[in-house]
Design an enzyme around this catalytic site. Sequence first.
Site, PDB file in Angstrom:
ATOM      1  N   CYS A 130       0.781  -0.979   0.275  1.00 51.31           N
ATOM      2  CA  CYS A 130      -0.145  -0.116   0.190  1.00 51.31           C
ATOM      3  C   CYS A 130       0.800   1.466  -0.199  1.00 51.31           C
ATOM      4  O   CYS A 130       1.275   1.653  -0.630  1.00 51.31           O
ATOM      5  CB  CYS A 130      -0.599  -0.146   1.080  1.00 51.31           C
ATOM      6  SG  CYS A 130      -1.693  -1.155   1.185  1.00 51.31           S
ATOM      7  N   ASP A 185      -9.311  -3.340  -6.271  1.00 51.05           N
ATOM      8  CA  ASP A 185      -8.015  -1.596  -6.208  1.00 51.05           C
ATOM      9  C   ASP A 185      -7.897  -0.923  -6.551  1.00 51.05           C
ATOM     10  O   ASP A 185      -8.037   0.228  -7.442  1.00 51.05           O
ATOM     11  CB  ASP A 185      -6.967  -2.560  -6.125  1.00 51.05           C
ATOM     12  CG  ASP A 185      -5.707  -2.339  -5.357  1.00 51.05           C
ATOM     13  OD1 ASP A 185      -5.957  -0.983  -4.618  1.00 51.05           O
ATOM     14  OD2 ASP A 185      -5.021  -2.438  -5.558  1.00 51.05           O
ATOM     15  N   HIS A 205      -7.844  -4.430  -1.981  1.00 56.15           N
ATOM     16  CA  HIS A 205      -6.647  -3.945  -1.680  1.00 56.15           C
ATOM     17  C   HIS A 205      -6.048  -3.864   0.083  1.00 56.15           C
ATOM     18  O   HIS A 205      -7.470  -3.829   0.941  1.00 56.15           O
ATOM     19  CB  HIS A 205      -7.094  -2.285  -2.001  1.00 56.15           C
ATOM     20  CG  HIS A 205      -5.512  -1.332  -1.138  1.00 56.15           C
ATOM     21  ND1 HIS A 205      -4.822  -1.182  -1.982  1.00 56.15           N
ATOM     22  CD2 HIS A 205      -5.842  -0.526  -0.395  1.00 56.15           C
ATOM     23  CE1 HIS A 205      -3.906  -0.294  -1.554  1.00 56.15           C
ATOM     24  NE2 HIS A 205      -3.982   0.053  -0.939  1.00 56.15           N
TER      25      HIS A 205
END
Length: 250
Positions: free
Chosen positions: A133, A184, A218
Amino acid sequence: MSFCSACVQGVRHKGEPEGKIETIGGITCYVGTPTVDYPKDKVVLFLPDVFGIELLNNKLLVDDFARNGFKVVAPDYLHGDAIPEDAMNPGKNFDLMAWFPGHTTEKTRPILDTVIAALKEHGVTTFGATGYCFGGRYVFDLAFENIIKVSVVAHPSLLKTPDDLEKYAATSKAPLLINSCTVDQQFPLESQAVADKILGDGKFAPGYVREYFEGCTHGFAVRGDLNDPATKAGKEGAFSKTVEFFLKHL
């Protein structure tokens, strides 16, 4: 640049940390050291998400890499101000955009550079990096400057498409693995396709691989719900592919 709600969502994992908190160049780091012999001149930099080295999930991942023979250093580049893990609690609405101005590249990158310089003083000559991330941004930045020999990102945030991918192709010599997923907002399917177009099919000579984990969202490689079979397979798959990539290229 922006974040998405999934950046602060996820599930705490269970386990007992095996690494140690160490000070490197004056910076607090979580360090995983193999119990077997390992090359002392190589280090994998673990660049965590916005929950930083305090999150148990991140510590357990560091430990897992160390268990596979890599010396791993996870710097506290959030200078003791990571997002608290209770931000993942249902009903919490942590203001990520209010937090971010205190953790921009200008304020965080110098911390990372200090750790790298200190490790070099202790004989480390070769670095790999895996970023999750928020940490994916730094993997790209380090690769642009060829500070790292191998790059891995999982569901990266804060990248500009196609700019950063084109810059990677033009400037970096580090083989790149991207662990991507179905849902995502930060690195959506469209960006994944652009990455393949720019770097895939042998166009990026050092090496490019994009793994895709169907049904994952995500954050899956760090904070995914392991009770969900697809997410569990994705997390474990992303980890094993990362280990394989480091073994091949680092």
